[in-house]
Design a protein around this motif. Sequence first.
Motif, PDB file in Angstrom:
ATOM      1  N   VAL A  23      21.803   6.380  11.625  1.00 50.69           N
ATOM      2  CA  VAL A  23      21.075   5.625  10.607  1.00 50.69           C
ATOM      3  C   VAL A  23      20.771   6.564   9.439  1.00 50.69           C
ATOM      4  N   GLN A  24      20.946   6.068   8.225  1.00 46.52           N
ATOM      5  CA  GLN A  24      20.598   6.834   7.037  1.00 46.52           C
ATOM      6  C   GLN A  24      19.637   6.003   6.200  1.00 46.52           C
ATOM      7  N   ARG A  25      18.456   6.554   5.934  1.00 48.22           N
ATOM      8  CA  ARG A  25      17.432   5.849   5.168  1.00 48.22           C
ATOM      9  C   ARG A  25      17.137   6.611   3.891  1.00 48.22           C
ATOM     10  N   GLU A  26      17.394   5.953   2.756  1.00 44.37           N
ATOM     11  CA  GLU A  26      17.067   6.569   1.475  1.00 44.37           C
ATOM     12  C   GLU A  26      15.565   6.687   1.323  1.00 44.37           C
ATOM     13  N   LEU A  63      15.427  14.074  12.816  1.00 39.61           N
ATOM     14  CA  LEU A  63      15.829  13.491  11.543  1.00 39.61           C
ATOM     15  C   LEU A  63      16.255  14.634  10.626  1.00 39.61           C
ATOM     16  N   THR A  64      17.359  14.476   9.947  1.00 41.13           N
ATOM     17  CA  THR A  64      17.852  15.506   9.037  1.00 41.13           C
ATOM     18  C   THR A  64      17.612  15.057   7.607  1.00 41.13           C
ATOM     19  N   PHE A  65      16.958  15.926   6.825  1.00 40.32           N
ATOM     20  CA  PHE A  65      16.706  15.652   5.415  1.00 40.32           C
ATOM     21  C   PHE A  65      17.926  16.113   4.629  1.00 40.32           C
ATOM     22  N   LYS A  90      23.656  11.554  -0.241  1.00 42.25           N
ATOM     23  CA  LYS A  90      24.490  10.879   0.750  1.00 42.25           C
ATOM     24  C   LYS A  90      25.917  11.371   0.650  1.00 42.25           C
ATOM     25  N   ASP A  91      26.549  11.515   1.786  1.00 42.23           N
ATOM     26  CA  ASP A  91      27.974  11.809   1.836  1.00 42.23           C
ATOM     27  C   ASP A  91      28.691  10.468   1.930  1.00 42.23           C
TER      28      ASP A  91
END
Length: 134
Positions: free
Chosen positions: A13-16, A93-95, A99-100
């Motif tokens: 999951v990626q959350r802006e 979680l990684t900061f 985005k890639d």
Amino acid sequence: MPFLKYTKEGTVVQRELRSPDTTIGRASECSISIKNDAEISRYHCSVQRKDKDTFVVLDTSSKNGTYLNGERLLDEEVELKDEDRIRVGHTVLTFLKEKDSSTIKALEDVAQEMEQGKGYQTILREIVKKDGRR
């Protein structure tokens, strides 16, 4: 736009980080709600935007603590750098500063093919073949 990347129930999951305060915890009201980790407090920590390019992480009196790159946070906010790892309970979680988009597109393509019934091993074979390896 910076974002947090983590795995939730086997899915990346990626959350802006669009809001000035991103809360993380088990509570439904949290910006990032992670219910399947009993080691996470209802309101565990938050990531706050200080200015356009500066973000900090702050533990919100969680029971089991918040860790940044393996070090437990005390009562201070700590500025986040690209690829910093925030651990809450068993969840990391990684900061990331940006985005890639190519990785996200590839993952979305794989997910779509799997929804259409194609097997994971078949997809991997096709990727390897496309890349020119055998």
